[in-house]
Design a protein around this motif. Sequence first.
Motif, mmCIF file in Angstrom:
data_model
loop_
_atom_site.group_PDB
_atom_site.id
_atom_site.type_symbol
_atom_site.label_atom_id
_atom_site.label_comp_id
_atom_site.label_asym_id
_atom_site.label_seq_id
_atom_site.Cartn_x
_atom_site.Cartn_y
_atom_site.Cartn_z
ATOM 1 N N UNK A 263 -3.739 11.393 -20.027
ATOM 2 C CA UNK A 263 -2.592 11.165 -19.146
ATOM 3 C C UNK A 263 -2.266 12.442 -18.382
ATOM 4 N N UNK A 264 -1.495 12.291 -17.313
ATOM 5 C CA UNK A 264 -1.107 13.442 -16.502
ATOM 6 C C UNK A 264 0.322 13.282 -16.012
ATOM 7 N N UNK A 265 0.862 14.401 -15.538
ATOM 8 C CA UNK A 265 2.171 14.374 -14.900
ATOM 9 C C UNK A 265 3.231 15.183 -15.605
ATOM 10 N N UNK A 266 2.961 15.624 -16.843
ATOM 11 C CA UNK A 266 3.930 16.417 -17.594
ATOM 12 C C UNK A 266 3.511 17.882 -17.729
ATOM 13 N N UNK B 82 -4.218 7.659 -17.241
ATOM 14 C CA UNK B 82 -2.855 7.152 -17.147
ATOM 15 C C UNK B 82 -1.922 8.101 -16.391
ATOM 16 N N UNK B 83 -1.006 7.538 -15.643
ATOM 17 C CA UNK B 83 0.200 8.248 -15.231
ATOM 18 C C UNK B 83 1.126 8.257 -16.443
ATOM 19 N N UNK B 84 1.502 9.448 -16.929
ATOM 20 C CA UNK B 84 2.238 9.550 -18.191
ATOM 21 C C UNK B 84 3.664 8.990 -18.072
ATOM 22 N N UNK B 85 4.356 9.368 -17.015
ATOM 23 C CA UNK B 85 5.693 8.834 -16.720
ATOM 24 C C UNK B 85 5.804 8.678 -15.206
ATOM 25 N N UNK C 228 7.185 7.550 -4.973
ATOM 26 C CA UNK C 228 6.864 6.123 -5.136
ATOM 27 C C UNK C 228 5.594 5.961 -5.961
ATOM 28 N N UNK C 229 5.620 5.053 -6.915
ATOM 29 C CA UNK C 229 4.461 4.893 -7.789
ATOM 30 C C UNK C 229 3.225 4.480 -7.001
ATOM 31 N N UNK C 230 3.422 3.793 -5.871
ATOM 32 C CA UNK C 230 2.295 3.413 -5.027
ATOM 33 C C UNK C 230 1.531 4.652 -4.539
ATOM 34 N N UNK C 231 2.260 5.723 -4.223
ATOM 35 C CA UNK C 231 1.617 6.936 -3.722
ATOM 36 C C UNK C 231 0.787 7.596 -4.821
ATOM 37 N N UNK D 275 -4.464 3.493 -15.679
ATOM 38 C CA UNK D 275 -3.379 2.976 -16.498
ATOM 39 C C UNK D 275 -2.062 3.629 -16.104
ATOM 40 N N UNK D 276 -0.975 3.023 -16.539
ATOM 41 C CA UNK D 276 0.357 3.590 -16.335
ATOM 42 C C UNK D 276 1.118 3.503 -17.654
ATOM 43 N N UNK D 277 2.026 4.443 -17.845
ATOM 44 C CA UNK D 277 2.800 4.499 -19.092
ATOM 45 C C UNK D 277 4.292 4.501 -18.789
ATOM 46 N N UNK D 278 5.049 3.914 -19.695
ATOM 47 C CA UNK D 278 6.509 4.021 -19.680
ATOM 48 C C UNK D 278 7.115 3.554 -18.354
ATOM 49 N N UNK D 279 6.590 2.435 -17.857
ATOM 50 C CA UNK D 279 7.052 1.890 -16.583
ATOM 51 C C UNK D 279 7.830 0.603 -16.818
ATOM 52 N N UNK D 280 8.554 0.195 -15.802
ATOM 53 C CA UNK D 280 9.212 -1.104 -15.820
ATOM 54 C C UNK D 280 8.228 -2.176 -15.378
ATOM 55 N N UNK D 281 8.631 -3.424 -15.535
ATOM 56 C CA UNK D 281 7.788 -4.534 -15.102
ATOM 57 C C UNK D 281 7.505 -4.447 -13.612
ATOM 58 N N UNK D 282 8.520 -4.122 -12.832
ATOM 59 C CA UNK D 282 8.321 -4.045 -11.385
ATOM 60 C C UNK D 282 7.458 -2.856 -10.985
#
Length: 327
Positions: free
Chosen positions: A82-85, A134-137, A143-146, A164-171
């Motif tokens: 994962x990345x982002x932190x 994964x995107x960690x958070x 914007x998550x699209x970017x 993959x994505x982590x700790x996201x909402x349904x939308x």
Amino acid sequence: MTKTRNLGGLDVPAIGFGAMVLSPGMYGAIDDDRALAALTAAIDAGGTFIDTSDAYGENGHNENLIGRAIRGRRDEVTVATKFGLALQDGVQPHRLKVGFAFEELLVNAEPGHVRGYAESSLRNLGVDVIDLYYLHFPDPQVPIEDTVGAMAELVADGKVRHLGVCNVTAQELRRAYDVHPIAAVQTEWSMWRPIDPELLDVARELGVGVVPWSPLGAGFLTGTVQTLDEDDFRNNAPRFDAASLKANNASYDALQALAADLGITRSQLALAWLLHQDPAIVPIPGSRTPAHIVENLAAADITLHPDTLERIDAVLAKLTPVGATLL
């Protein structure tokens, strides 16, 4: 119970291995020799879906450990990171309110930094390609699209196989998927905390696998956590303060009778229950003890009768943990 499962096109063992616990400062002190022994035990026992992050341990410690463990065995394992932190020099931190154990995190998922994160992880792991990235958070300022768009470029370049994505909402999951197919969404889910039903519905609709992190309630559901080391990050979580932990242990003892009747451990009960919630679920328990790792992986062989599942759910419906969840 099928031992292999599919996460949005990626075939992996039904139970993976969460390596976070193998870095110091997560669940207390640990040395590299013990950590490497745990990783070797996991791979030898079939726990070849290994989950890590560039933020686990200092300076890529956890990824480096995995790189050492899989050297000469790369073809046997599926590596997710994962990345982002773990913000690199010059990267502007964005504050993300999460509450509970951490209150807030410093994140940055700007598209311009994604490739740098990935290349750092590739070096740490000593691999040419990351199997699941994964995107960690989600970044509240991006914007998550970017972010996913930049991740998709890594797939096109052959540096990453699946996203993959982590700790996201349904939308957020739906928006990410609109940019590029998402193989897996990682979220907290266990007998300790239910999944957001809307997130599960969207994952099923899109064919996205679900990877529950902390499937044993950060170790609580093993029934063995009575006290914590001083440098254990769980000390920051209200459910693990002395009074809450005592009350929760007393309450959740009801699970012990269920496990005993089935001739399995509490950990196996918790993992088998999760596996029965959906065929596209792959939990990633972590442990430092080879015997416990083998025990956890054996939960993939356990079939729970519908009557047993009803009995489990009836017990869980009466349990309300004291204190906020880990995150």
